[in-house]
Structures are given as structure tokens and as C-alpha cells.
Design a protein around this motif. Structure first.
Motif, mmCIF file in Angstrom:
data_model
loop_
_atom_site.group_PDB
_atom_site.id
_atom_site.type_symbol
_atom_site.label_atom_id
_atom_site.label_comp_id
_atom_site.label_asym_id
_atom_site.label_seq_id
_atom_site.Cartn_x
_atom_site.Cartn_y
_atom_site.Cartn_z
ATOM 1 N N GLN A 70 0.834 -1.193 0.000
ATOM 2 C CA GLN A 70 0.000 0.000 0.000
ATOM 3 C C GLN A 70 0.878 1.255 0.000
ATOM 4 O OE1 GLN A 70 -0.139 -2.540 2.158
ATOM 5 N NE2 GLN A 70 -2.245 -3.218 2.489
ATOM 6 N N THR A 71 0.316 2.352 -0.512
ATOM 7 C CA THR A 71 1.111 3.573 -0.674
ATOM 8 C C THR A 71 1.635 4.110 0.646
ATOM 9 O OG1 THR A 71 -0.948 4.859 -0.642
ATOM 10 C CG2 THR A 71 -0.029 4.302 -2.798
ATOM 11 N N TYR A 72 0.907 3.875 1.749
ATOM 12 C CA TYR A 72 1.347 4.451 3.018
ATOM 13 C C TYR A 72 2.555 3.731 3.621
ATOM 14 C CZ TYR A 72 -1.862 0.833 4.834
ATOM 15 O OH TYR A 72 -2.526 -0.349 5.083
ATOM 16 N N VAL A 73 2.957 2.592 3.059
ATOM 17 C CA VAL A 73 4.203 1.952 3.479
ATOM 18 C C VAL A 73 5.196 1.834 2.322
ATOM 19 C CG1 VAL A 73 3.128 0.640 5.331
ATOM 20 C CG2 VAL A 73 3.271 -0.369 3.057
ATOM 21 N N GLN A 74 4.765 2.170 1.108
ATOM 22 C CA GLN A 74 5.619 1.954 -0.054
ATOM 23 C C GLN A 74 6.872 2.827 -0.028
ATOM 24 O OE1 GLN A 74 5.122 -0.515 -2.303
ATOM 25 N NE2 GLN A 74 7.174 0.018 -3.002
ATOM 26 N N GLY A 75 6.780 4.021 0.541
ATOM 27 C CA GLY A 75 7.950 4.886 0.611
ATOM 28 C C GLY A 75 9.092 4.233 1.364
ATOM 29 N N ALA A 76 8.786 3.556 2.471
ATOM 30 C CA ALA A 76 9.815 2.863 3.239
ATOM 31 C C ALA A 76 10.387 1.686 2.446
ATOM 32 C CB ALA A 76 9.233 2.371 4.568
ATOM 33 N N ILE A 77 9.512 0.964 1.732
ATOM 34 C CA ILE A 77 9.982 -0.155 0.905
ATOM 35 C C ILE A 77 10.916 0.359 -0.186
ATOM 36 C CG2 ILE A 77 9.259 -1.965 -0.706
ATOM 37 C CD1 ILE A 77 6.635 -2.140 0.909
ATOM 38 N N ASP A 78 10.535 1.453 -0.852
ATOM 39 C CA ASP A 78 11.375 2.029 -1.900
ATOM 40 C C ASP A 78 12.732 2.450 -1.345
ATOM 41 O OD1 ASP A 78 9.372 1.674 -3.749
ATOM 42 O OD2 ASP A 78 8.649 3.735 -3.644
ATOM 43 N N HIS A 79 12.718 3.054 -0.148
ATOM 44 C CA HIS A 79 13.965 3.499 0.476
ATOM 45 C C HIS A 79 14.927 2.329 0.664
ATOM 46 C CE1 HIS A 79 16.661 5.500 3.317
ATOM 47 N NE2 HIS A 79 16.489 4.471 4.122
ATOM 48 N N VAL A 80 14.418 1.239 1.215
ATOM 49 C CA VAL A 80 15.255 0.069 1.453
ATOM 50 C C VAL A 80 15.707 -0.549 0.129
ATOM 51 C CG1 VAL A 80 15.243 -2.278 2.371
ATOM 52 C CG2 VAL A 80 14.248 -0.423 3.709
ATOM 53 N N ALA A 81 14.784 -0.651 -0.832
ATOM 54 C CA ALA A 81 15.123 -1.264 -2.120
ATOM 55 C C ALA A 81 16.209 -0.477 -2.837
ATOM 56 C CB ALA A 81 13.873 -1.358 -2.999
ATOM 57 N N ARG A 82 16.120 0.845 -2.825
ATOM 58 C CA ARG A 82 17.135 1.667 -3.512
ATOM 59 C C ARG A 82 18.508 1.492 -2.880
ATOM 60 N NH1 ARG A 82 13.101 6.405 -3.252
ATOM 61 N NH2 ARG A 82 11.846 6.116 -5.132
ATOM 62 N N HIS A 83 18.556 1.451 -1.575
ATOM 63 C CA HIS A 83 19.856 1.281 -0.917
ATOM 64 C C HIS A 83 20.440 -0.099 -1.212
ATOM 65 C CE1 HIS A 83 20.639 4.903 1.556
ATOM 66 N NE2 HIS A 83 19.346 5.079 1.398
ATOM 67 N N LEU A 84 19.597 -1.123 -1.262
ATOM 68 C CA LEU A 84 20.083 -2.452 -1.632
ATOM 69 C C LEU A 84 20.570 -2.461 -3.077
ATOM 70 C CD1 LEU A 84 17.394 -4.769 0.014
ATOM 71 C CD2 LEU A 84 19.784 -4.528 0.709
ATOM 72 N N GLN A 85 19.851 -1.807 -3.974
ATOM 73 C CA GLN A 85 20.273 -1.757 -5.371
ATOM 74 C C GLN A 85 21.597 -1.016 -5.518
ATOM 75 O OE1 GLN A 85 16.732 -0.007 -7.128
ATOM 76 N NE2 GLN A 85 16.024 -1.999 -7.855
#
Length: 269
Positions: A70-85
Motif C-alpha cells: 500500500q502507498t502508506y508503506v511503499q515509501g519505506a519499501i522504496d527506500h530500502v530497495a534503492r539502498h540495496l540496489q
């Protein structure tokens, strides 16, 4: 590394002193609750686990696909995914983030992440889906009084999906992309663009995915033509898996109309 976004430079790596000061002011006024010590430790443990998983995957050259929520947690998921990438995608497209095309900003988000990967020198890796939280997202938007993040209708979600296909294949150098869809039109668009751009079917870094037992005629046809196809297998308790499958059915409502076609094809076999 700062980025230009709507005439402003924004850093996605480290907050500036001004940003830190603003965060403190918002927190002091009660507008922005920050994590306490226990929550901070939980977050650090979470990141440590992700790094260990990614390290093991890198040793085996096994890709990791991070789902969207959901959008209200997606920002945190994106943050973690970008750092892993940034950490793991330098030499191999290991970590995939997921993009939901029923969101108003989906196309811009894909483009920004492609540009970021090119600028920072790592592989872009993305999974493109339509999205499955329409009712929940709209109810929450009404409850909290913010704009509906979902496009008005399925036709627009389909159009966004197809534009994301074009965008990803247009910027295919140093990237991997998975088109997770049961929509035949979208698959045909992807196949045509791969042919036009000379992208290899069996090792060009383009993947297709469908749920096990759904749209098998599409999966088998793609596999017979040497495209890279995955069948997604939901696993868990019935009370957990059934809501997931129902959301997938809603997300891919066009798939429901293909049941008769599937039966005819099975009959011919």
C-alpha cells in the motif's frame, strides 16, 4: 548525490542540516513521530537481515524481487530497495523493486529510478505489475482527505502498464525487467518491442511472469518461443493465500474472461 526534481535539488542519500532541522521542528511540534530506541534497533536488525539475504543471493547469483504494498508503506519499501540496489546491483541486477501501474505517478517513478540507476552506475531492475489495493487505497484517501492515488479506471492502468513496457525497453542497457501480467495485449506489446530493439529472448534480461494455474496458455506459448517465463507459486495457509489470490483476480480481471479460451485449448490437447 543530489537530484533535480521540479526545480529543486533533493538528496536521497543523506539529509542536509536544513532537512534535519526541519525534521526536528516537526517532531517537537508533534507532527512527525520519530522512532524510539527500540524501534530504531528493530529497523537496524531488519536492514542487517536484508543485507545478509542479499549477500547470500549475490554469491549464488539469484535475483531478489521485492514486492510492492500500500502507498502508506511503499515509501519505506522504496527506500530500502534503492539502498540495496545501490549496494548490490553494480555488477549484476540482483535486487528488483516493484512498480504498480494503477498509481497516478507510476510512469514518473519508473523513469526517475531508471535515471537514478544510470547516474549512480548500477543496474536498474524492476518488476511491473498493475496493483491490487484499489478499494483499500480509495477508502483510506477518503478517510484522511488526500487525493486518490489510483487512476480513475482499469483502462488507464492498462495504458500506464503499456507505457512502462515501452519505457523500460527503451532504456534497456544495464537493466533487467520482469513483466508480471496475465494481459495478452501487454505481453504482445513487450514481445513486439523486444523484436524491434533486438533484445534476446533467452538472455536479454526481460522476463515474463504469471501465477501458477492462471493464463497457462500465455506462459506455455512464451516458453515455447524461448522467452524467459516464471510461474509464481503462492505458498502459505489457506486463510492467508485466498485473499491474495482474490486480489490478483481483481487486479487481472481481464484474465477471468479468458477461462473459456483456456478450456478450449485444454480440450484440444
Amino acid at each position: 548525490v543530489p537530484e533535480r526534481h521540479e526545480h529543486h535539488l533533493v538528496s536521497y542519500s543523506e539529509p542536509t542540516l536544513a532537512v534535519k532541522g526541519l525534521i526536528k521542528q516537526l517532531h517537537d511540534r508533534g507532527h512527525l513521530p520519530l522512532m524510539n530506541e527500540e524501534e530504531s534497533m528493530q529497523y537496524l536488525n531488519f536492514v542487517d537481515r536484508l543485507n545478509r539475504i542479499a549477500t547470500a543471493a549475490a554469491e549464488k547469483r539469484v535475483r531478489i524481487l521485492i514486492d510492492a504494498e500500500q502507498t502508506y508503506v511503499q515509501g519505506a519499501i522504496d527506500h530500502v530497495a534503492r539502498h540495496l540496489q545501490l549496494k548490490f546491483n553494480g555488477r549484476f541486477p540482483l535486487v528488483f523493486n516493484t512498480y504498480q501501474t494503477y498509481l497516478n505517478w507510476s510512469l514518473g517513478r519508473v523513469l526517475r529510478d531508471i535515471e537514478r540507476s544510470q547516474r549512480r552506475g548500477y543496474y536498474f531492475a524492476g518488476k511491473i505489475v498493475r496493483g491490487a489495493y484499489v478499494v483499500l487505497e480509495r477508502e483510506r484517501a477518503r478517510e484522511y482527505g488526500y487525493p486518490d492515488p489510483i487512476v480513475p479506471n482499469k483502462a488507464m492502468a492498462d495504458a500506464n502498464y503499456n507505457r512502462c513496457i515501452q519505457l523500460c525497453l527503451q532504456h534497456h542497457m544495464r537493466s533487467n525487467v520482469m513483466f508480471a501480467t496475465h494481459n495478452q495485449e501487454s505481453i504482445e506489446i513487450a514481445v513486439r518491442l523486444m523484436h524491434e530493439r533486438g533484445i534476446s529472448r533467452d538472455n536479454g534480461g526481460v522476463f515474463f511472469a504469471q501465477l501458477l494455474g492462471m493464463s497457462d496458455s500465455l506462459s506455455f506459448t512464451l516458453a515455447q518461443e524461448s522467452y524467459q517465463v516464471y510461474k509464481y507459486v503462492p505458498y502459505g495457509r489457506v486463510d492467508q493465500v485466498m485473499p491474495y489470490l482474490l486480489r490478483r483476480a481483481q487486479e487481472n480481471s481481464d484474465m477471468l474472461g479468458s477461462g473459456a479460451k483456456e478450456c478450449r485449448l485444454q480440450g484440444r490437447e
